[in-house]
Design an enzyme around this catalytic site. Structure first.
Site, PDB file in Angstrom:
ATOM      1  N   ALA A  93      -5.265  -1.759  18.973  1.00  9.63           N
ATOM      2  CA  ALA A  93      -3.932  -2.054  18.507  1.00  9.63           C
ATOM      3  C   ALA A  93      -3.841  -3.341  19.022  1.00  9.63           C
ATOM      4  O   ALA A  93      -4.211  -3.493  20.297  1.00  9.63           O
ATOM      5  CB  ALA A  93      -3.256  -1.001  19.133  1.00  9.63           C
TER       6      ALA A  93
ATOM      7  N   ALA B  85     -13.440 -10.740  23.099  1.00 11.15           N
ATOM      8  CA  ALA B  85     -13.045 -11.994  24.010  1.00 11.15           C
ATOM      9  C   ALA B  85     -13.955 -13.309  23.638  1.00 11.15           C
ATOM     10  O   ALA B  85     -13.354 -14.320  23.706  1.00 11.15           O
ATOM     11  CB  ALA B  85     -13.216 -11.610  25.477  1.00 11.15           C
TER      12      ALA B  85
ATOM     13  N   LYS C 148       1.322  -2.643  12.574  1.00  9.86           N
ATOM     14  CA  LYS C 148       1.840  -1.945  13.570  1.00  9.86           C
ATOM     15  C   LYS C 148       3.105  -2.439  14.106  1.00  9.86           C
ATOM     16  O   LYS C 148       3.464  -3.754  14.162  1.00  9.86           O
ATOM     17  CB  LYS C 148       1.037  -2.176  14.815  1.00  9.86           C
TER      18      LYS C 148
END
Ligand code: FAD
Length: 506
Positions: free
Chosen positions: A55, A21, A83
């Site tokens: 992910a 973050a 992904k």
């Protein structure tokens, strides 16, 4: 019209925390507003970062591009993989599986979605909704590529206007934070190492004036970004902002994570496997596989969770399993006084749909859009908070959907999820889809209609009706449509390199 005086101007930004973050926010602020701001980031090596969160979902591709990251360098540095979606095993029933594949399915029609045509086709063939028969996912380029272990960054299916692959990444969270740190420092962000032990507030307004480190160094600022993870030292420990608890809908409150040796082939998708209590993630990286079990401590002890996880990993464990406790929900105000919480300090969703890093990205982007150069307006703060609440509630409903529609019944955990009352907004979506096959999303919703359709069909909420437009096509026309789409998708996947080869080529 701009105010001319410099009093009240917001120039000194202090980002507290250097996990995903902190460094994502620092990178975006520095890239977009760096010329007008002094950005300082404080992080504590002693405390470290949560280090999970591997992910992502497709919008991260644009975020990385926006902050000026080269994709190849990023995938290399973070040991990343591609992904294409998430496969859900045993969520509906033991032995059944489906995928939330990214991107579109079939073909776009102006008045009704593709799945109405698919459903009609199913009826005509009186086939089943079995994923290995004539399944909805036969018409998903992402699904077909994922299951065949293929990948190429194609924008369109050649010679058509059908979209190509939508993709995101799996990566090593620790390496991503390091990579971003170097990037943000290159953009002018100043980093200070140390643990904050004291926080000074303005007597009158309650705004944060400064933070002080163990060694007495004081860092003052006009605006503080709380990226301190679950500790939330500014937004909660100092400002007591409050928390909307979602655990009555999402009862899991623990995760246990362990990396293991990688497998020979690296699959370009995440796997989520439901167990008797909770579910297990499997995230393949270049150098290892990330695994974890998300469970409810009321229904399973930590020892049982550890044994279950270790029994179900592909290779030798590479570290001691690590337990993380959490409470699902969101901070009541993401922006309070002169503090904006981004990352785990602003709330937590279990990683079922990999939404936390995305929420960092949207909060940082929103902060740039709302940046209060000439002082903080209450109206601006309220609108910022309203938008982040709406966004979180949409994600919350989508995650609850997976639990509500389970048909397992093999434990009290799953039976309680079947029985639970869900938010009205979600119940309406489930019922509307069941009766009519229709599902509608708002422009700001993260998850598209196609995402909702996949989870609802995958978990057995099969519509009882289809759109009347479908009946204007003859049986032959529906057959041709389906046949041609399948041919186009299969041909495109055939020509793609394997995901392993794509990674080697980097
Ligand atoms: P952290 O990484 O915890 O960073 C906090 C920072 O604050 C650290 O730098 C620390 O040093 C600093 N700090 C704290 N206190 C102080 C202090 N007193 N003084 C100075 N510095 C301080 N998200 C996804 O998108 N996909 C996933 O697959 C996914 N999986 C997850 C699985 C689990 C089990 C968990 C718990 C989370 C998962 N997440 C996932 C969420 C994701 O990990 C986080 O959103 C992301 O890592 C951001 O964390 P953060 O930066 O907010 O906090």
């Amino acid at each position: 019209m701009h105010k001319n005086n410099t009093q009240g101007q917001i120039k000194n930004i202090v980002i507290v925390g250097g996990g995903t973050a902190g460094w994502m926010t620092a990178s975006l602020l520095a890239k977009v507003l760096g010329k007008t701001l002094n950005i300082t980031l404080v992080e504590s090596d002693n405390i470290g970062i949560v280090g999970v969160g591997e992910a992502t979902i497709p919008p991260i591709v644009n975020f990385n591009r926006a902050i000026g990251i080269d994709e190849k360098a990023f995938i290399k540095a973070t040991k990343g993989t591609i992904k294409l979606g998430i496969e859900f095993n045993h969520w509906h029933k033991d032995g059944e599986r489906y995928m939330h594949a990214f991107g579109s399915i079939g073909k776009k029609f102006p008045f009704c979605d593709f799945h109405h045509f698919w459903q009609k086709h199913q009826q005509l063939q009186s086939g089943s909704d079995n994923i290995d028969g004539n399944s909805f996912w036969d018409y998903s380029l992402n699904y077909q590529a994922a299951k065949q272990g293929k990948f190429a960054p194609i924008k369109q299916i050649p010679n058509t206007n059908l979209p190509g692959l939508a993709y995101a990444y799996h990566f090593d969270a620790g390496l991503y934070a390091k990579f971003l740190r170097k990037h943000a420092e290159g953009l002018g962000v100043k980093r200070i190492e140390g643990t904050i032990t004291d926080i000074a507030q303005d007597d009158k307004s309650g705004d944060i004036n400064s933070v002080t480190l163990e060694d007495g160094t004081s860092i003052s600022g006009d605006l503080f970004i709380d990226c301190t993870g679950l500790a939330a030292i500014l937004i909660e420990k100092t400002l007591s902002t409050g928390y909307d608890d979602y655990s009555h809908w999402l009862p899991c409150d623990r995760a246990i994570a362990v990396p293991c040796e990688k497998t020979d082939h690296i699959e370009p998708y995440t796997r989520s496997t439901a167990h008797k209590v909770g579910w297990q993630w499997r995230i393949p990286l270049q150098h290892r596989t990330g695994n974890g079990l998300v469970y409810a401590s009321k229904h399973m002890s930590d020892e049982e969770a550890k044994a279950l996880l270790l029994k179900n990993i592909d290779g030798k464990a590479l570290a001691e399993p690590k337990i993380i406790s959490f409470k699902t929900g969101r901070r009541r105000k993401q922006w309070n006084k002169n503090v904006i919480a981004i990352g785990l300090s602003s709330g937590f969703f279990e990683p079922l749909e990999a939404t936390n890093i995305h929420l960092i990205q949207t909060a940082a982007t929103r902060l740039v859009k709302f940046f209060p150069h000439y002082g903080i307006n209450l109206e601006e703060v309220n609108e910022f908070n309203r938008q982040s609440k709406t966004e979180s509630e949409g994600i919350r409903d989508f995650i609850i959907l997976h639990y509500k529609l389970n048909n397992r019944g093999d434990s009290e955990f799953w039976r309680a999820c079947q029985r639970m009352d869900v938010p009205e907004s979600l119940m309406n979506k489930i019922q509307l889809f069941k009766k009519t096959g229709k599902v509608f999303c708002q422009p700001d919703d993260l998850f598209t209609e196609t995402a909702w359709q996949q989870v609802m069909i995958g978990q057995g909420n099969i519509p009882e009706d289809h759109h009347p437009l479908v009946d204007t096509l003859s049986t032959e026309q529906v057959d041709d449509l389906m046949k041609n789409l399948k041919i186009l998708i299969n041909r495109t996947v055939e020509t793609m390199p394997s995901h392993d080869d794509f990674l080697h080529s980097l």
